[in-house]
Design an enzyme around this catalytic site. Structure first.
Site, PDB file in Angstrom:
ATOM      1  N   SER A 113     -17.122  10.759 -85.653  1.00 43.22           N
ATOM      2  CA  SER A 113     -18.221  11.789 -85.087  1.00 43.22           C
ATOM      3  C   SER A 113     -17.269  12.876 -84.511  1.00 43.22           C
ATOM      4  O   SER A 113     -17.687  13.399 -83.422  1.00 43.22           O
ATOM      5  CB  SER A 113     -18.927  10.960 -83.790  1.00 43.22           C
ATOM      6  OG  SER A 113     -19.936  11.569 -83.673  1.00 43.22           O
TER       7      SER A 113
ATOM      8  N   LYS B  35     -25.419   6.282 -88.069  1.00 40.62           N
ATOM      9  CA  LYS B  35     -24.757   7.121 -87.210  1.00 40.62           C
ATOM     10  C   LYS B  35     -25.116   6.859 -85.614  1.00 40.62           C
ATOM     11  O   LYS B  35     -26.248   6.537 -85.375  1.00 40.62           O
ATOM     12  CB  LYS B  35     -25.406   8.442 -87.289  1.00 40.62           C
ATOM     13  CG  LYS B  35     -24.393   9.741 -86.676  1.00 40.62           C
ATOM     14  CD  LYS B  35     -23.171   9.755 -87.193  1.00 40.62           C
ATOM     15  CE  LYS B  35     -22.230  10.653 -86.324  1.00 40.62           C
ATOM     16  NZ  LYS B  35     -21.772   9.986 -85.083  1.00 40.62           N
TER      17      LYS B  35
ATOM     18  N   LYS C  19     -25.797  14.865 -86.543  1.00 38.84           N
ATOM     19  CA  LYS C  19     -24.684  14.987 -87.709  1.00 38.84           C
ATOM     20  C   LYS C  19     -25.320  14.479 -89.145  1.00 38.84           C
ATOM     21  O   LYS C  19     -24.825  14.883 -90.035  1.00 38.84           O
ATOM     22  CB  LYS C  19     -23.661  14.477 -87.227  1.00 38.84           C
ATOM     23  CG  LYS C  19     -22.767  15.114 -86.061  1.00 38.84           C
ATOM     24  CD  LYS C  19     -21.746  14.259 -85.609  1.00 38.84           C
ATOM     25  CE  LYS C  19     -20.907  15.136 -84.515  1.00 38.84           C
ATOM     26  NZ  LYS C  19     -20.078  14.416 -83.667  1.00 38.84           N
TER      27      LYS C  19
ATOM     28  N   SER D 215     -25.334  12.912 -81.128  1.00 33.41           N
ATOM     29  CA  SER D 215     -24.450  12.941 -82.427  1.00 33.41           C
ATOM     30  C   SER D 215     -25.355  12.595 -83.612  1.00 33.41           C
ATOM     31  O   SER D 215     -24.839  12.675 -84.852  1.00 33.41           O
ATOM     32  CB  SER D 215     -22.966  12.331 -82.426  1.00 33.41           C
ATOM     33  OG  SER D 215     -22.263  13.127 -81.698  1.00 33.41           O
TER      34      SER D 215
END
Length: 350
Positions: free
Chosen positions: A179, A302, A125, A122
């Protein structure tokens, strides 16, 4: 009679000589033919060999934990960043891949397999968010549709519902804090349609349009050893990045006022356009005041987890007036935070 005998003997000698010459001639012809056949055979063998593909020097590609296809990036492998030996960190990182850079000077303070090709999970992203803001305003409104069903069953979610109407900024919060893979697809599909100038473009084609721009964006930023296939970073064949590339992308996120504000937030309450109220918590434990991994210097960024990429985190911290970005990839749920904390503490001791 004597003359006849002499003539007969002479003729016999001539016949023997003639036969001998013929035998020598035939042997010579045979030898020449054999040589020609041997030369022709050798030529055919060489021709066959030359027709085979010449061996190419093997390119070393380190995959993270699992064997999977990265695809062909068409790019040469990046050279490992040069370590700033004067400011190099003394730290023991357990993650498979890691890199630490000073975002203000671009100096690399630590790296461990920092340019190996790995799965982004993720953390992808970040580049999705950056690409969205190239074509959409944070105040633009988007309505969630059938694209939220394109995600995998085990995806992390922001729990969007068909018909939810919210701003791009609110979708970015749903993307970056919990997320949400559903938020990733809603942003990607709608941005892809906007790029194509076709509101009726099928969702799958909209994703393709969007991902083309994602990879263009990555290359423009300098993340040249990456290829992103899906907007949520879910494991996919042909998708890869490096810890170093993710640090470059993270720096661009910090330079964007909308994204940098979102990723620095631990908890966010929002009321959407359609009246729905939501509160999201950040998956980044470095920002959680109640966590043993909390560090007040941290300003983002993140997390990510996938079967191929392991547990990951891209973090950023401001220490003594300088901003440091740390990418920890291919770790475990808790070790990724511990590695990050150890790096932050090591920077403080410099």
């Amino acid at each position: 009679m004597e003359n006849q005998n002499n003539n007969g003997n002479y003729d016999n000698r001539n016949r023997r000589k003639s036969k001998k010459k013929k035998r020598i001639y035939h042997k010579s012809v045979c030898i020449v033919l054999c040589l020609l056949i041997a030369i022709a055979a050798l030529g055919i063998v060489n021709l066959i060999r030359s027709g085979k593909e010449a061996p190419i020097p093997e390119k070393k590609v380190t995959q993270n934990n699992e064997s999977f296809s990265f695809g062909d990036s068409g790019q040469k492998e990046t050279v490992s960043p040069i370590l700033d030996t004067d400011n190099a960190l003394s730290v023991n990182v357990t993650a498979a891949n890691a890199i630490v850079i000073n975002a203000d000077t671009n100096a690399t303070l630590y790296q461990k397999n920092g340019t190996d090709k790995i799965s982004p999970a993720s953390t992808a992203k970040m580049i999705t968010a950056l690409t969205v803001l190239d074509y959409c305003s944070p105040d633009d409104e988007i309505r969630a549709g059938a694209e939220i069903e394109m995600i995998h069953d085990d995806s992390s979610r922001a729990w969007l519902i068909k018909g939810d109407t919210l701003t791009v900024r609110q979708l970015l919060i749903a993307l970056m804090l919990p997320s949400g893979n559903d938020a990733a697809y809603t942003l990607a599909v709608n941005t892809g349609k906007k790029i194509a100038g076709d509101k009726d473009l099928p969702d799958t084609q909209s994703i393709d349009v969007f991902m083309d721009k994602v990879n263009e964006k990555a290359k423009q930023l300098g993340a040249k050893n990456s290829n992103f296939v899906v907007p949520d970073g879910y494991d996919a064949d042909g998708q890869y990045t490096t810890a170093y590339d993710l640090a470059i992308i993270a720096k661009a996120c910090l330079d964007d006022p909308c994204i940098s504000d979102i990723v620095a937030t631990y908890s966010s309450y929002e009321r959407w356009t359609n009246g729905r109220e939501v509160t999201y918590k950040n998956t980044n434990e470095l920002l959680n005041p109640g966590s043993k991994y909390y560090r007040p210097e941290v300003i983002g960024l993140k997390t990510g987890t996938s079967s191929r990429g392991g547990a990951c985190i891209i973090s950023a911290a401001v220490i003594n007036g300088n901003t440091y970005i740390c990418a920890v990839m291919g770790s475990t749920e808790n070790d990724r935070f511990q590695d990050s904390v150890d790096i932050i503490d090591a920077i403080k001791l410099q």
